[in-house]
Design a protein around this motif. Structure first.
Motif, PDB file in Angstrom:
ATOM      1  N   CYS A 110       8.267  -2.460  12.602  1.00 40.98           N
ATOM      2  CA  CYS A 110       8.930  -1.271  12.069  1.00 40.98           C
ATOM      3  C   CYS A 110       8.104  -1.277  10.783  1.00 40.98           C
ATOM      4  O   CYS A 110       7.692  -0.073  10.302  1.00 40.98           O
ATOM      5  CB  CYS A 110      10.236  -1.171  12.007  1.00 40.98           C
ATOM      6  SG  CYS A 110      10.886  -0.715  13.735  1.00 40.98           S
ATOM      7  N   MET A 111       8.225  -2.299  10.083  1.00 39.39           N
ATOM      8  CA  MET A 111       7.401  -2.308   8.736  1.00 39.39           C
ATOM      9  C   MET A 111       6.045  -1.640   8.806  1.00 39.39           C
ATOM     10  O   MET A 111       5.541  -0.840   7.933  1.00 39.39           O
ATOM     11  CB  MET A 111       7.318  -3.619   8.044  1.00 39.39           C
ATOM     12  CG  MET A 111       8.610  -4.110   7.493  1.00 39.39           C
ATOM     13  SD  MET A 111       8.871  -2.833   6.226  1.00 39.39           S
ATOM     14  CE  MET A 111       9.149  -3.915   4.667  1.00 39.39           C
ATOM     15  N   SER A 112       5.218  -2.256   9.561  1.00 37.88           N
ATOM     16  CA  SER A 112       3.644  -1.979   9.900  1.00 37.88           C
ATOM     17  C   SER A 112       3.688  -0.428  10.169  1.00 37.88           C
ATOM     18  O   SER A 112       2.863   0.366   9.425  1.00 37.88           O
ATOM     19  CB  SER A 112       3.017  -2.625  11.123  1.00 37.88           C
ATOM     20  OG  SER A 112       3.233  -3.880  10.868  1.00 37.88           O
ATOM     21  N   ARG A 113       4.533   0.276  10.893  1.00 42.35           N
ATOM     22  CA  ARG A 113       4.431   1.696  11.330  1.00 42.35           C
ATOM     23  C   ARG A 113       5.086   2.545  10.056  1.00 42.35           C
ATOM     24  O   ARG A 113       4.365   3.456  10.102  1.00 42.35           O
ATOM     25  CB  ARG A 113       5.692   1.689  12.280  1.00 42.35           C
ATOM     26  CG  ARG A 113       4.957   1.640  13.823  1.00 42.35           C
ATOM     27  CD  ARG A 113       6.030   1.652  14.762  1.00 42.35           C
ATOM     28  NE  ARG A 113       6.337   3.030  15.210  1.00 42.35           N
ATOM     29  CZ  ARG A 113       5.777   3.568  16.435  1.00 42.35           C
ATOM     30  NH1 ARG A 113       5.132   2.674  17.243  1.00 42.35           N
ATOM     31  NH2 ARG A 113       5.917   4.620  16.768  1.00 42.35           N
ATOM     32  N   SER A 114       5.740   1.932   9.344  1.00 37.91           N
ATOM     33  CA  SER A 114       5.985   2.606   8.027  1.00 37.91           C
ATOM     34  C   SER A 114       5.078   2.963   7.072  1.00 37.91           C
ATOM     35  O   SER A 114       5.394   3.719   6.021  1.00 37.91           O
ATOM     36  CB  SER A 114       7.329   1.820   7.315  1.00 37.91           C
ATOM     37  OG  SER A 114       6.894   0.921   6.528  1.00 37.91           O
ATOM     38  N   THR A 115       3.777   2.327   7.481  1.00 41.36           N
ATOM     39  CA  THR A 115       2.693   2.565   6.316  1.00 41.36           C
ATOM     40  C   THR A 115       1.705   3.389   7.117  1.00 41.36           C
ATOM     41  O   THR A 115       0.715   3.417   6.300  1.00 41.36           O
ATOM     42  CB  THR A 115       1.956   1.397   6.185  1.00 41.36           C
ATOM     43  OG1 THR A 115       1.327   0.601   7.445  1.00 41.36           O
ATOM     44  CG2 THR A 115       2.940   0.310   5.635  1.00 41.36           C
ATOM     45  N   PHE A 116       2.177   4.165   8.174  1.00 38.43           N
ATOM     46  CA  PHE A 116       1.064   5.172   8.739  1.00 38.43           C
ATOM     47  C   PHE A 116       1.990   6.383   9.490  1.00 38.43           C
ATOM     48  O   PHE A 116       3.126   6.460   9.305  1.00 38.43           O
ATOM     49  CB  PHE A 116       0.157   4.745   9.427  1.00 38.43           C
ATOM     50  CG  PHE A 116       0.282   4.310  10.828  1.00 38.43           C
ATOM     51  CD1 PHE A 116       0.290   4.839  12.084  1.00 38.43           C
ATOM     52  CD2 PHE A 116       0.933   2.746  10.773  1.00 38.43           C
ATOM     53  CE1 PHE A 116       0.574   3.981  13.105  1.00 38.43           C
ATOM     54  CE2 PHE A 116       1.283   2.228  12.065  1.00 38.43           C
ATOM     55  CZ  PHE A 116       1.028   2.920  13.316  1.00 38.43           C
ATOM     56  N   SER A 117       1.468   7.275   9.888  1.00 41.68           N
ATOM     57  CA  SER A 117       2.184   8.429  10.333  1.00 41.68           C
ATOM     58  C   SER A 117       3.290   8.400  11.285  1.00 41.68           C
ATOM     59  O   SER A 117       4.320   9.121  11.326  1.00 41.68           O
ATOM     60  CB  SER A 117       1.108   9.600  10.761  1.00 41.68           C
ATOM     61  OG  SER A 117       0.341   9.006  11.957  1.00 41.68           O
ATOM     62  N   LEU A 118       3.153   7.426  12.035  1.00 41.69           N
ATOM     63  CA  LEU A 118       4.168   6.904  13.095  1.00 41.69           C
ATOM     64  C   LEU A 118       5.350   6.383  12.516  1.00 41.69           C
ATOM     65  O   LEU A 118       6.631   6.095  13.416  1.00 41.69           O
ATOM     66  CB  LEU A 118       3.717   6.177  14.235  1.00 41.69           C
ATOM     67  CG  LEU A 118       2.889   7.110  15.099  1.00 41.69           C
ATOM     68  CD1 LEU A 118       2.229   5.659  16.183  1.00 41.69           C
ATOM     69  CD2 LEU A 118       3.523   7.795  16.045  1.00 41.69           C
ATOM     70  N   GLY A 119       5.467   6.425  11.299  1.00 43.34           N
ATOM     71  CA  GLY A 119       6.630   5.709  10.351  1.00 43.34           C
ATOM     72  C   GLY A 119       7.012   6.557   9.003  1.00 43.34           C
ATOM     73  O   GLY A 119       7.913   6.072   8.337  1.00 43.34           O
ATOM     74  N   SER A 120       6.021   7.346   9.013  1.00 41.43           N
ATOM     75  CA  SER A 120       6.144   7.900   7.504  1.00 41.43           C
ATOM     76  C   SER A 120       5.532   9.457   7.349  1.00 41.43           C
ATOM     77  O   SER A 120       4.403   9.478   7.848  1.00 41.43           O
ATOM     78  CB  SER A 120       5.607   7.093   6.231  1.00 41.43           C
ATOM     79  OG  SER A 120       5.616   7.903   4.997  1.00 41.43           O
ATOM     80  N   SER A 121       6.291  10.183   6.782  1.00 41.32           N
ATOM     81  CA  SER A 121       5.657  11.660   6.708  1.00 41.32           C
ATOM     82  C   SER A 121       4.567  11.714   5.645  1.00 41.32           C
ATOM     83  O   SER A 121       3.839  12.647   5.407  1.00 41.32           O
ATOM     84  CB  SER A 121       6.723  12.992   6.942  1.00 41.32           C
ATOM     85  OG  SER A 121       7.787  12.623   5.579  1.00 41.32           O
ATOM     86  N   LYS A 122       4.531  10.865   4.664  1.00 43.70           N
ATOM     87  CA  LYS A 122       3.536  10.807   3.644  1.00 43.70           C
ATOM     88  C   LYS A 122       2.258  10.801   4.245  1.00 43.70           C
ATOM     89  O   LYS A 122       1.297  11.112   3.639  1.00 43.70           O
ATOM     90  CB  LYS A 122       3.915   9.380   2.755  1.00 43.70           C
ATOM     91  CG  LYS A 122       5.241   9.496   1.842  1.00 43.70           C
ATOM     92  CD  LYS A 122       4.951   8.114   1.179  1.00 43.70           C
ATOM     93  CE  LYS A 122       6.483   7.602   0.760  1.00 43.70           C
ATOM     94  NZ  LYS A 122       6.321   6.277   0.468  1.00 43.70           N
ATOM     95  N   TYR A 123       1.786  10.250   5.399  1.00 43.42           N
ATOM     96  CA  TYR A 123       0.697  10.120   5.941  1.00 43.42           C
ATOM     97  C   TYR A 123       0.476  11.342   7.208  1.00 43.42           C
ATOM     98  O   TYR A 123      -0.628  11.226   7.720  1.00 43.42           O
ATOM     99  CB  TYR A 123       0.479   8.838   6.317  1.00 43.42           C
ATOM    100  CG  TYR A 123       0.750   7.817   5.565  1.00 43.42           C
ATOM    101  CD1 TYR A 123      -0.201   7.351   4.682  1.00 43.42           C
ATOM    102  CD2 TYR A 123       1.909   7.119   5.662  1.00 43.42           C
ATOM    103  CE1 TYR A 123       0.201   6.567   3.659  1.00 43.42           C
ATOM    104  CE2 TYR A 123       2.430   6.150   4.657  1.00 43.42           C
ATOM    105  CZ  TYR A 123       1.606   5.730   3.627  1.00 43.42           C
ATOM    106  OH  TYR A 123       1.566   4.623   2.752  1.00 43.42           O
ATOM    107  N   MET A 124       1.312  12.234   7.186  1.00 42.33           N
ATOM    108  CA  MET A 124       1.281  13.151   8.271  1.00 42.33           C
ATOM    109  C   MET A 124       0.421  14.353   7.531  1.00 42.33           C
ATOM    110  O   MET A 124       0.453  14.572   6.296  1.00 42.33           O
ATOM    111  CB  MET A 124       2.607  13.574   8.720  1.00 42.33           C
ATOM    112  CG  MET A 124       3.397  12.846   9.464  1.00 42.33           C
ATOM    113  SD  MET A 124       4.972  13.485   9.953  1.00 42.33           S
ATOM    114  CE  MET A 124       5.755  11.951  10.551  1.00 42.33           C
TER     115      MET A 124
END
Ligand SMILES: *[C@@H]1O[C@H](CO)[C@@H](O)[C@H](O)[C@H]1NC(C)=O
Ligand SMILES: *[C@@H]1O[C@H](CO)[C@@H](O)[C@H](O)[C@H]1NC(C)=O
Ligand SMILES: *[C@@H]1O[C@H](CO)[C@@H](O)[C@H](O)[C@H]1NC(C)=O
Ligand SMILES: *[C@@H]1O[C@H](CO)[C@@H](O)[C@H](O)[C@H]1NC(C)=O
Ligand SMILES: *[C@@H]1O[C@H](CO)[C@@H](O)[C@H](O)[C@H]1NC(C)=O
Ligand SMILES: *[C@@H]1O[C@H](CO)[C@@H](O)[C@H](O)[C@H]1NC(C)=O
Ligand SMILES: *[C@@H]1O[C@H](CO)[C@@H](O)[C@H](O)[C@H]1NC(C)=O
Length: 393
Positions: free
Chosen positions: A83-97
């Motif tokens: 889950c930590m890994s996902r939070s660094t790209f678009s599947l875990g954070s809208s900052k990267y969407m």
């Protein structure tokens, strides 16, 4: 657990079609991201705490009061690390969407999407890692598990934007989004008055509880982690939870017959994500004969193909039972090696797209949705189908 494999569906970026495949001229639209209003206040946040989002392209003409809501997929996360890994790209954070292409079932082009092109079309971004069904917060990692709140907040936004006056609505989703469309189907239905026609479509969402080539239940173990870590149990259908444990209730085979709303299951019998992550995962056999078969059916020997045929037999049994459980259900299980067929123009609609008994996927879904005919299509086993667009990785 190999993180890149969990993402699964992202692998499509690397796909090659072995056969089939059309040269299609892309006139599809890029659609901007909308962040959910007061997302943070409602706790409708991605793993990293950023606001959830979606993309909307308005309908027009005869489709102006119809809504298609499509839930994005992309695997799951089952422990703190994943889950930590996902939070660094678009599947875990809208900052990267960013904005995305609306194609296939989301296309606004009638040549590519004859039945839904002029509807209001929505893609809900997936950033919780539990098929929009978790609820919790991990004070050790600081991760938010708010899939269920994302679901509710996005639906509230869309109702405010006019979905409340829908005449027809369809909830769809692919992969982990296909599972989400099953989980949320009846709750989607309950948003609308009785006279609204509401149905659901799960594309590549028929994840089976299956024993892998080494005798393990890899996917069940993964789901166990997702359900436990993310507090999913409280949001699973009560009808299932009263009969079995939460992990089992994350498997469509234990859910689909208990859904009241009409639903359509679209799946490849030889689902490549399931082959790679559930039937013959790397954890079961890293370096033996399954290594090459896992990547392409062309490398499988006859005993491996037989193992896959047994998987198909289970999928068709689940499909038959599901179809018989309710007259309004629809089914399309083709004998192809792929994963997700409503989200790619090549497989959704076109002269060269996959079919069973000459009926393609967009036509099947449309015939079922609009009551043009009943749709129950189960293909003959591999290698009989010459219309497949098979994936090799
Ligand atoms: C698509 O275009 C490529 C390159 O122009 C060509 O080699 C290929 O044969 C075409 N495929 C089809 C199905 O028309
Ligand atoms: C689809 O939407 C895009 C962006 O709004 C627009 O430029 C394009 O003309 C539309 N296509 C069709 C076939 O209406
Ligand atoms: C984290 O949450 C647990 C369970 O609610 C609680 O017992 C613990 O004190 C919390 N730890 C911190 C550092 O806040
Ligand atoms: C739908 O919501 C809008 C905006 O909140 C409101 O103005 C409208 O009256 C509602 N329509 C129906 C049919 O509930
Ligand atoms: C859930 O139920 C299944 C099937 O009965 C059982 O095999 C599994 O061990 C149970 N899992 C948990 C976490 O209790
Ligand atoms: C085919 O694959 C199976 C299972 O991985 C393996 O046990 C068997 O030896 C292989 N057979 C041949 C002829 O390579
Ligand atoms: C399809 O038939 C059902 C049952 O007869 C009916 O309730 C529904 O409104 C029809 N749907 C459409 C899209 O016409």
């Amino acid at each position: 657990m190999n993180f890149s494999l969990l993402i699964g569906f992202l692998g499509l970026i690397l796909i090659k079609w072995v056969d089939g495949g059309t040269n299609y001229t892309n006139t599809d639209a890029m659609v901007e991201l909308t962040l959910v209003q007061s997302a943070v206040a409602k706790g409708a946040v991605c793993l990293d705490g950023s606001p959830a989002g979606y993309h909307l392209q308005r309908g027009h003409g005869s489709g102006a009061n119809n809504w298609l809501v499509d839930l994005e997929g992309g695997g799951w996360c089952n422990d703190r690390d994943s889950c930590m890994s996902r939070s660094t790209f678009s599947l875990g954070s809208s900052k990267y969407m960013d904005k995305i292409l609306f194609s296939a079932i989301l296309s606004n082009n009638s040549d590519e999407n004859p039945d839904f092109y002029n509807w209001n079309r929505v893609r809900v971004r997936y950033c919780d890692g539990a098929s929009f069904a978790g609820e919790g917060y991990d004070n050790v990692s600081g991760l938010y598990f708010r899939g269920q709140r994302i679901w509710s907040a996005v639906m509230e936004d869309l109702m405010d934007l006019g979905m409340n006056s829908s005449q027809q609505a369809l909830l769809s989703g692919c992969s982990a989004g296909g599972l989400a469309s099953i989980l949320h189907c009846d709750s989607f239905r309950s948003l609308f008055p009785l006279q609204t026609i509401v149905k659901c479509l799960a594309d590549a969402g028929l994840f089976l509880d299956y024993v892998d080539v080494s005798g393990q239940r890899t996917l069940r173990d993964l789901y166990d982690g997702v359900v436990t870590l993310q507090g999913v149990a409280q949001n699973l259908p009560k009808r299932c939870i009263s009969r079995m444990n939460a992990t089992s209730c994350f498997f469509p085979e234990n859910l689909v017959n208990g859904i009241d709303t009409p639903i359509f299951l679209l799946n490849a019998a030889y689902d490549t994500w399931q082959i790679q992550n559930s039937i013959a995962p790397i954890s079961a056999e890293e370096d033996g004969p399954w290594k090459s078969c896992r990547l392409s059916y062309l490398n499988c020997n006859s005993s491996q193909i037989e193992f896959l045929q047994e998987f198909r037999r289970k999928m068709t049994r689940v499909g038959e039972n599901f179809y018989q459980s309710k007259a309004t259900n629809g089914l399309f299980i083709n004998s192809c090696f792929t994963h997700g067929q409503a989200v790619l123009p090549d497989t959704w609609y076109g002269d060269n797209s996959p079919s069973i008994a000459n009926k393609g996927i967009a036509q099947s879904v449309g015939d079922w949705y609009f009551n043009r005919s009943e749709v129950k299509l189960i293909d003959c086993p591999y290698p009989c189908d010459r219309t497949c667009h098979n994936l090799v990785l």
